[in-house]
Design a protein around this motif. Structure first.
Motif, short mmCIF file in Angstrom:
data_model
loop_
_atom_site.label_atom_id
_atom_site.label_comp_id
_atom_site.label_asym_id
_atom_site.label_seq_id
_atom_site.Cartn_x
_atom_site.Cartn_y
_atom_site.Cartn_z
N GLU A 228 0.82 -1.21 0.00
CA GLU A 228 0.00 0.00 0.00
C GLU A 228 0.86 1.26 0.00
O GLU A 228 0.57 2.23 -0.73
CB GLU A 228 -0.92 0.00 1.23
CG GLU A 228 -1.79 1.25 1.32
CD GLU A 228 -2.56 1.31 2.63
OE1 GLU A 228 -3.20 2.35 2.88
OE2 GLU A 228 -2.52 0.33 3.39
N GLY A 229 1.91 1.28 0.83
CA GLY A 229 2.72 2.48 0.94
C GLY A 229 3.66 2.72 -0.23
O GLY A 229 3.93 3.87 -0.59
N LYS A 230 4.15 1.64 -0.84
CA LYS A 230 5.14 1.77 -1.91
C LYS A 230 4.54 1.74 -3.31
O LYS A 230 5.13 2.30 -4.25
CB LYS A 230 6.19 0.66 -1.79
CG LYS A 230 6.95 0.66 -0.47
CD LYS A 230 7.77 1.93 -0.28
CE LYS A 230 8.58 1.87 1.01
NZ LYS A 230 9.37 3.11 1.23
N VAL A 231 3.40 1.07 -3.48
CA VAL A 231 2.87 0.87 -4.83
C VAL A 231 1.49 1.50 -4.99
O VAL A 231 1.27 2.34 -5.87
CB VAL A 231 2.82 -0.64 -5.16
CG1 VAL A 231 2.26 -0.84 -6.56
CG2 VAL A 231 4.20 -1.27 -5.04
N ILE A 232 0.54 1.09 -4.14
CA ILE A 232 -0.87 1.42 -4.39
C ILE A 232 -1.16 2.89 -4.10
O ILE A 232 -1.69 3.61 -4.96
CB ILE A 232 -1.77 0.50 -3.55
CG1 ILE A 232 -1.60 -0.94 -4.02
CG2 ILE A 232 -3.23 0.93 -3.67
CD1 ILE A 232 -2.37 -1.94 -3.22
N SER A 233 -0.85 3.36 -2.89
CA SER A 233 -1.16 4.75 -2.54
C SER A 233 -0.46 5.76 -3.44
O SER A 233 -1.10 6.73 -3.88
CB SER A 233 -0.81 5.00 -1.07
OG SER A 233 -1.68 4.28 -0.23
N PRO A 234 0.84 5.61 -3.76
CA PRO A 234 1.43 6.59 -4.69
C PRO A 234 0.79 6.60 -6.06
O PRO A 234 0.70 7.66 -6.70
CB PRO A 234 2.90 6.14 -4.77
CG PRO A 234 3.15 5.42 -3.49
CD PRO A 234 1.86 4.71 -3.20
N LYS A 235 0.31 5.44 -6.54
CA LYS A 235 -0.30 5.39 -7.87
C LYS A 235 -1.73 5.92 -7.86
O LYS A 235 -2.14 6.65 -8.77
CB LYS A 235 -0.30 3.95 -8.38
CG LYS A 235 1.09 3.37 -8.63
CD LYS A 235 1.80 4.09 -9.78
CE LYS A 235 3.14 3.44 -10.07
NZ LYS A 235 3.86 4.13 -11.16
#
Length: 396
Positions: free
Chosen positions: A313-320
């Motif tokens: 969530e912190g590295k992939v999903i939320s930034p995207k």
């Protein structure tokens, strides 16, 4: 005599009227007076509050779906020249099909898991009570034992007070429940109509509103509305997308480790994730409580699933999906959640951040207008426009 009066006037103007500190105090005083007068005549706004209480829920629900569905309508209109009515109708058909599928497939699963949790709750409660008794029976945990006993007694007293309150106010409680159910049915019945016309004519609303404003204020109004719309749309779409992804990841992870009520806890985690920062911590509580009933190793598995989910969530999903659209400091977010939750309850926790975003845009625009139209910042603007001049070269 006239020269003396002019010097006195110039001194008064220089020390009082042209003093930034005194002018700031006067502005604060005027704002406090306005707040006091609004509080004194608050009865005037009671009809507005009653009106918003009646239509607020359908408008909010329709607004959320508007920000989710409107990008598709705009894209189809620009890309394929499709009429908005046709695209909206197709979206309504797809949305209705999804709701029917969820009611036929997902609702029975959730109902079975809730029924199972309710049936096995006494057994779970007895197990955790026995474990607490074992931990607190040791003399080394004497203070913990006394705290548990006092907490249990306080809890029993609180439950008794609530029961007596419900018994004494049974009629009002039933009336409140009935009004809540009525409001839910009214919202479900009316928000599709509001949503349809928002999708159909919502993009024309800012242009329609500008015709009632002075010509000089129209461009600033359009820019402000556009910025607010961008902030809210990014936040709503991002938060809901992240919440769905969180529920999906937790559901898959809990199914792999064999946690009871996996999808029910995952859906709860997805809803709790709508609360920024604090939602991730709150989402762990139901899983840990159920994992304690299974085995200590299950708690380790839950921790592993949580670490994997937080990393993705912190590295992939939320930034995207979410990014940093609101640009709000984490400390500010926590303060907003605590204050809005204390004042407005759960509604304040959910809508506190977008409400702050709207207020922030309006306040920044008002400050820029005040800075541009007042004479208090002439020195700052002059200094901002000064270009440093490089020293002339010297021959040695």
């Amino acid at each position: 005599m006239r020269r003396k009066m002019n010097s006195e006037n110039s001194a008064f103007f220089r020390l009082i009227l042209n003093n930034k500190f005194v002018t700031g105090l006067l502005v604060i005083l005027l704002l406090l007076m306005v707040v006091y007068m609004l509080h004194a005549v608050r009865f005037i706004f009671q009809p507005i509050a009653a009106f918003m209480g009646a239509v607020g829920a359908p408008i909010v629900v329709a607004g959320v779906f508007y920000y989710l569905l409107n990008p598709t309508v705009d894209w189809a209109e620009k890309r394929f020249k499709m009429k908005r009515n046709l695209t909206i109708t197709l979206e309504f058909v797809i949305l209705t099909a999804l709701i029917v599928w969820a009611g036929a497939v997902l609702v029975p699963i959730a109902r079975d898991q809730i029924d199972s949790l309710v049936r096995h709750w006494p057994e779970y409660w007895n197990n955790i009570t026995d474990k607490l008794n074992q931990w607190t029976s040791d003399r080394r945990f004497k203070a913990l034992n006394s705290w548990v006993k006092s907490t249990n007694s306080n809890l029993e007293g609180y439950v008794g007070n609530v029961a007596s309150l419900l018994k004494n106010s049974g009629g009002s409680t039933i009336s409140s429940v009935f009004s809540t159910i009525t409001m839910i049915f009214i919202t479900i019945a009316t928000f599709p109509l509001i949503l349809f016309y928002l999708l159909k004519d919502g993009h024309q609303l800012p242009g329609y509103m500008t015709q009632f404003l002075p010509v000089k204020a129209r461009q600033s109004f359009i820019e402000t509305i556009t910025e607010i719309n961008l902030q809210i749309s990014n936040y709503i779409r991002g938060q809901l997308s992240v919440a769905f992804a969180v529920a999906l990841m937790f559901g898959i992870g809990y199914m792999i480790i064999g946690l009871p009520y996996a999808w029910l806890i995952a859906v709860i985690a997805g809803f709790l994730n709508l609360i920024p920062f604090l939602g991730s911590f709150l989402a762990m509580i139901p899983a840990v409580v159920v994992g304690m009933f299974v085995s200590p190793m299950m708690l380790v598995y839950i921790l592993i699933v949580f670490i994997i989910e937080q990393t993705l969530e912190g590295k992939v999903i939320s930034p995207k999906l979410l990014g940093n659209s609101l640009k709000i400091h984490p400390v500010t977010v926590v303060i907003i959640l605590l204050s809005a939750g204390n004042i407005f309850g759960v509604i304040g926790v959910i809508f506190g951040i977008p409400g702050y975003a709207i207020v922030k845009v309006l306040a920044s625009r008002l400050y820029i207008w005040w800075k541009h139209n007042s004479n208090l910042f002439d020195d700052d603007e002059t200094n901002d426009h000064i270009t440093p001049v490089a020293p002339a070269p010297t021959d040695e």
